[in-house]
Write a protein that holds these residues in place. Structure first.
Motif, PDB file in Angstrom:
ATOM      1  N   LEU A   1       0.828  -1.210   0.000  1.00  0.00           N
ATOM      2  CA  LEU A   1       0.000   0.000   0.000  1.00  0.00           C
ATOM      3  C   LEU A   1       0.862   1.260   0.000  1.00  0.00           C
ATOM      4  CD1 LEU A   1      -3.008  -0.613   2.443  1.00  0.00           C
ATOM      5  CD2 LEU A   1      -3.131  -0.043   0.017  1.00  0.00           C
ATOM      6  N   LEU A   2       1.897   1.261   0.846  1.00  0.00           N
ATOM      7  CA  LEU A   2       2.799   2.425   0.912  1.00  0.00           C
ATOM      8  C   LEU A   2       3.415   2.701  -0.454  1.00  0.00           C
ATOM      9  CD1 LEU A   2       4.877   2.110   4.229  1.00  0.00           C
ATOM     10  CD2 LEU A   2       3.082   3.755   3.695  1.00  0.00           C
ATOM     11  N   ASN A   3       3.982   1.675  -1.051  1.00  0.00           N
ATOM     12  CA  ASN A   3       4.656   1.848  -2.347  1.00  0.00           C
ATOM     13  C   ASN A   3       3.680   2.240  -3.444  1.00  0.00           C
ATOM     14  OD1 ASN A   3       7.222   1.188  -1.342  1.00  0.00           O
ATOM     15  ND2 ASN A   3       6.819  -1.000  -1.540  1.00  0.00           N
ATOM     16  N   SER A   4       2.473   1.671  -3.393  1.00  0.00           N
ATOM     17  CA  SER A   4       1.475   1.964  -4.420  1.00  0.00           C
ATOM     18  C   SER A   4       1.024   3.423  -4.365  1.00  0.00           C
ATOM     19  CB  SER A   4       0.276   1.030  -4.248  1.00  0.00           C
ATOM     20  OG  SER A   4      -0.649   1.206  -5.285  1.00  0.00           O
ATOM     21  N   ILE A   5       0.864   3.947  -3.140  1.00  0.00           N
ATOM     22  CA  ILE A   5       0.418   5.339  -2.969  1.00  0.00           C
ATOM     23  C   ILE A   5       1.544   6.319  -3.282  1.00  0.00           C
ATOM     24  CG2 ILE A   5      -0.390   7.052  -1.292  1.00  0.00           C
ATOM     25  CD1 ILE A   5      -1.856   4.700   0.120  1.00  0.00           C
ATOM     26  N   LEU A   6       2.739   6.044  -2.734  1.00  0.00           N
ATOM     27  CA  LEU A   6       3.854   6.982  -2.891  1.00  0.00           C
ATOM     28  C   LEU A   6       4.435   6.978  -4.305  1.00  0.00           C
ATOM     29  CD1 LEU A   6       5.689   6.438   0.520  1.00  0.00           C
ATOM     30  CD2 LEU A   6       4.274   8.378  -0.153  1.00  0.00           C
ATOM     31  N   ASN A   7       4.277   5.854  -5.024  1.00  0.00           N
ATOM     32  CA  ASN A   7       4.772   5.767  -6.405  1.00  0.00           C
ATOM     33  C   ASN A   7       3.614   5.659  -7.389  1.00  0.00           C
ATOM     34  OD1 ASN A   7       7.605   5.602  -5.570  1.00  0.00           O
ATOM     35  ND2 ASN A   7       7.041   3.586  -4.787  1.00  0.00           N
ATOM     36  N   PHE A   8       2.535   6.358  -7.075  1.00  0.00           N
ATOM     37  CA  PHE A   8       1.278   6.227  -7.821  1.00  0.00           C
ATOM     38  C   PHE A   8       1.453   6.493  -9.313  1.00  0.00           C
ATOM     39  CE2 PHE A   8      -2.702   7.931  -9.532  1.00  0.00           C
ATOM     40  CZ  PHE A   8      -3.582   6.903  -9.207  1.00  0.00           C
ATOM     41  N   PHE A   9       2.171   7.555  -9.658  1.00  0.00           N
ATOM     42  CA  PHE A   9       2.247   7.979 -11.062  1.00  0.00           C
ATOM     43  C   PHE A   9       3.276   7.194 -11.883  1.00  0.00           C
ATOM     44  CE2 PHE A   9       0.461  11.730  -8.919  1.00  0.00           C
ATOM     45  CZ  PHE A   9      -0.693  11.867  -9.665  1.00  0.00           C
ATOM     46  N   LYS A  10       4.062   6.340 -11.219  1.00  0.00           N
ATOM     47  CA  LYS A  10       5.019   5.518 -11.964  1.00  0.00           C
ATOM     48  C   LYS A  10       4.310   4.445 -12.777  1.00  0.00           C
ATOM     49  CE  LYS A  10       9.112   6.203  -9.076  1.00  0.00           C
ATOM     50  NZ  LYS A  10      10.147   5.545  -8.241  1.00  0.00           N
TER      51      LYS A  10
ATOM     52  N   LEU B   1       8.141   8.799   5.572  1.00  0.00           N
ATOM     53  CA  LEU B   1       9.040   8.442   6.672  1.00  0.00           C
ATOM     54  C   LEU B   1       9.077   6.926   6.875  1.00  0.00           C
ATOM     55  CD1 LEU B   1      10.815   9.144   9.110  1.00  0.00           C
ATOM     56  CD2 LEU B   1       8.723   9.446  10.461  1.00  0.00           C
ATOM     57  N   ILE B   2       7.903   6.289   6.883  1.00  0.00           N
ATOM     58  CA  ILE B   2       7.841   4.845   7.082  1.00  0.00           C
ATOM     59  C   ILE B   2       8.540   4.111   5.940  1.00  0.00           C
ATOM     60  CG2 ILE B   2       6.297   2.851   7.148  1.00  0.00           C
ATOM     61  CD1 ILE B   2       6.239   4.293   9.730  1.00  0.00           C
ATOM     62  N   GLN B   3       8.349   4.589   4.706  1.00  0.00           N
ATOM     63  CA  GLN B   3       9.007   3.970   3.551  1.00  0.00           C
ATOM     64  C   GLN B   3      10.526   4.046   3.687  1.00  0.00           C
ATOM     65  OE1 GLN B   3       8.919   5.891  -0.375  1.00  0.00           O
ATOM     66  NE2 GLN B   3       8.063   3.996  -1.214  1.00  0.00           N
ATOM     67  N   PHE B   4      11.025   5.198   4.151  1.00  0.00           N
ATOM     68  CA  PHE B   4      12.463   5.370   4.376  1.00  0.00           C
ATOM     69  C   PHE B   4      12.967   4.367   5.421  1.00  0.00           C
ATOM     70  CE2 PHE B   4      15.667   7.218   7.222  1.00  0.00           C
ATOM     71  CZ  PHE B   4      16.733   7.358   6.346  1.00  0.00           C
ATOM     72  N   LEU B   5      12.218   4.234   6.528  1.00  0.00           N
ATOM     73  CA  LEU B   5      12.621   3.319   7.599  1.00  0.00           C
ATOM     74  C   LEU B   5      12.614   1.869   7.135  1.00  0.00           C
ATOM     75  CD1 LEU B   5      10.714   4.897  10.633  1.00  0.00           C
ATOM     76  CD2 LEU B   5      13.180   4.948  10.214  1.00  0.00           C
ATOM     77  N   LEU B   6      11.610   1.504   6.318  1.00  0.00           N
ATOM     78  CA  LEU B   6      11.531   0.132   5.820  1.00  0.00           C
ATOM     79  C   LEU B   6      12.660  -0.173   4.839  1.00  0.00           C
ATOM     80  CD1 LEU B   6       7.676  -0.288   5.335  1.00  0.00           C
ATOM     81  CD2 LEU B   6       9.100  -1.526   6.959  1.00  0.00           C
TER      82      LEU B   6
ATOM     83  N   HIS C   1      14.776  -2.314   7.728  1.00  0.00           N
ATOM     84  CA  HIS C   1      13.603  -3.167   7.524  1.00  0.00           C
ATOM     85  C   HIS C   1      13.274  -4.007   8.758  1.00  0.00           C
ATOM     86  CE1 HIS C   1      11.311  -6.657   6.000  1.00  0.00           C
ATOM     87  NE2 HIS C   1      10.787  -5.778   5.161  1.00  0.00           N
ATOM     88  N   SER C   2      14.244  -4.776   9.242  1.00  0.00           N
ATOM     89  CA  SER C   2      13.988  -5.668  10.375  1.00  0.00           C
ATOM     90  C   SER C   2      13.652  -4.891  11.643  1.00  0.00           C
ATOM     91  CB  SER C   2      15.205  -6.566  10.627  1.00  0.00           C
ATOM     92  OG  SER C   2      15.399  -7.452   9.550  1.00  0.00           O
ATOM     93  N   GLN C   3      14.425  -3.831  11.917  1.00  0.00           N
ATOM     94  CA  GLN C   3      14.168  -3.029  13.116  1.00  0.00           C
ATOM     95  C   GLN C   3      12.764  -2.432  13.087  1.00  0.00           C
ATOM     96  OE1 GLN C   3      16.878  -2.976  11.136  1.00  0.00           O
ATOM     97  NE2 GLN C   3      18.660  -2.069  12.157  1.00  0.00           N
ATOM     98  N   THR C   4      12.366  -1.939  11.919  1.00  0.00           N
ATOM     99  CA  THR C   4      11.038  -1.322  11.784  1.00  0.00           C
ATOM    100  C   THR C   4       9.942  -2.352  12.010  1.00  0.00           C
ATOM    101  OG1 THR C   4      11.917   0.265  10.174  1.00  0.00           O
ATOM    102  CG2 THR C   4       9.531   0.019  10.268  1.00  0.00           C
ATOM    103  N   TYR C   5      10.105  -3.546  11.439  1.00  0.00           N
ATOM    104  CA  TYR C   5       9.062  -4.572  11.577  1.00  0.00           C
ATOM    105  C   TYR C   5       9.019  -5.168  12.986  1.00  0.00           C
ATOM    106  CZ  TYR C   5       6.478  -5.087   7.272  1.00  0.00           C
ATOM    107  OH  TYR C   5       5.590  -4.879   6.231  1.00  0.00           O
ATOM    108  N   TYR C   6      10.156  -5.243  13.660  1.00  0.00           N
ATOM    109  CA  TYR C   6      10.122  -5.690  15.064  1.00  0.00           C
ATOM    110  C   TYR C   6       9.403  -4.660  15.935  1.00  0.00           C
ATOM    111  CZ  TYR C   6      12.825  -9.990  14.851  1.00  0.00           C
ATOM    112  OH  TYR C   6      13.219 -11.288  14.603  1.00  0.00           O
ATOM    113  N   SER C   7       9.571  -3.390  15.599  1.00  0.00           N
ATOM    114  CA  SER C   7       8.837  -2.339  16.306  1.00  0.00           C
ATOM    115  C   SER C   7       7.339  -2.470  16.043  1.00  0.00           C
ATOM    116  CB  SER C   7       9.330  -0.957  15.867  1.00  0.00           C
ATOM    117  OG  SER C   7      10.703  -0.787  16.148  1.00  0.00           O
ATOM    118  N   ILE C   8       6.997  -2.723  14.779  1.00  0.00           N
ATOM    119  CA  ILE C   8       5.591  -2.920  14.404  1.00  0.00           C
ATOM    120  C   ILE C   8       5.012  -4.131  15.146  1.00  0.00           C
ATOM    121  CG2 ILE C   8       4.078  -3.635  12.501  1.00  0.00           C
ATOM    122  CD1 ILE C   8       5.813  -1.901  10.640  1.00  0.00           C
ATOM    123  N   LEU C   9       5.797  -5.207  15.245  1.00  0.00           N
ATOM    124  CA  LEU C   9       5.346  -6.417  15.943  1.00  0.00           C
ATOM    125  C   LEU C   9       5.026  -6.119  17.405  1.00  0.00           C
ATOM    126  CD1 LEU C   9       4.859  -9.484  15.704  1.00  0.00           C
ATOM    127  CD2 LEU C   9       7.260  -9.830  16.327  1.00  0.00           C
TER     128      LEU C   9
END
Length: 269
Positions: free
Chosen positions: A38-47, A212-217, A221-229
């Motif tokens: 969803l993040l990539n689809s919205i942020l890269n919509f016009f690609k 911001l979330i896209q940058f963190l991922l 990647h792992s640190q962000t998803y462990y935080s999400i978990l």
């Protein structure tokens, strides 16, 4: 058609997550395994706008349906059958934990220090629970007549943090600002004087948060998803009611098991 329908139903639940106290839309996106997409689809919509429109349409339509139509139904269920409804959501959340854990370690091997990110986010989720419980006992009905256009834009902007960031409930933020029940009332009667400025703030804030979330991922990647978990597991405690040892309690446990089976099946699929 079936894929569109499934995504539409997911969208309804994601939209409901923007309404129900304690639930995070971001967590629901993670549960359904569509958060990064969803993040990539919205942020890269016009690609690749044709592909992105096809992907986003059922979620957008479902989200609007969940907010406008089903918000009152779900709130009714939480008010009349809090145990059964809460345990159903708990089951849905627990069923997705194994798949989220796999995502955590999908790009690099597990490192012990990643547990720290999980612990910190879990503690924050519990603190948000305590904060929301305190705030929810002090809110009253507001119809929004005293709020300026600029303040409502700010409220929508801050609300976007709870919509985009998994585990952060937008209702906590709106309660702190004193506009949560104003927001609910505005949705129920489609009061555009309230919804328009909040929508503007939500769009601006949502875009910045997603960046911001896209940058963190991408970088962590792992640190962000462990935080999400940690936030996801914390949301279980947000939903956890006092269970009764009667027929309602039995139905609640059964609902939890059904929710767990359904969520686990969706995650595997």
């Amino acid at each position: 058609i079936m894929k569109f329908l499934f995504n539409y139903i997911k969208g309804i639940l994601i939209g409901a997550g923007a309404i129900i106290p304690g639930i995070s839309s971001g967590v629901l996106c993670v549960i359904f395994g569509i958060y990064e997409t969803l993040l990539n689809s919205i942020l890269n919509f016009f690609k690749d706008w044709k592909t992105n429109i096809k992907f986003l349409t059922p979620f957008i339509l479902g989200g609007l349906t969940g907010i406008i139509i089903f918000s009152n139904i779900i709130l009714f269920l939480f008010e009349r059958y809090p145990e059964i409804t809460s345990f159903t959501f708990i089951g849905l959340i627990l069923g997705c934990i194994p798949s989220i854990f796999k995502i955590c370690n999908s790009k690099e091997k597990f490192k012990l220090r990643y547990i720290l990110f999980f612990i910190v986010s879990f503690i924050i989720a519990i603190l948000l629970l305590l904060l929301e419980n305190k705030m929810s006992s002090n809110v009253g009905i507001y119809y929004g007549d005293n709020y300026s256009f600029e303040f409502l834009i700010l409220a929508g902007f801050l609300m976007s943090i709870g919509v985009v960031v998994p585990g952060v409930s937008s209702t906590v933020i709106l309660m702190l600002l004193g506009v949560y029940e104003t927001y609910l009332y505005a949705v129920s009667i489609m009061n555009m004087r309230i919804l328009l400025p909040m929508g503007i703030g939500l769009l601006i804030g949502g875009f910045l948060c997603m960046k911001l979330i896209q940058f963190l991922l991408n970088k962590y990647h792992s640190q962000t998803y462990y935080s999400i978990l940690g936030f996801v597991l914390g949301s279980v405690f947000i939903l956890l009611p006092n269970i009764s040892f009667n027929i309602t309690g039995i139905l609640s446990i059964l609902s939890c098991l059904i929710g767990l089976i359904i969520s686990s099946s969706f995650s595997k699929k």
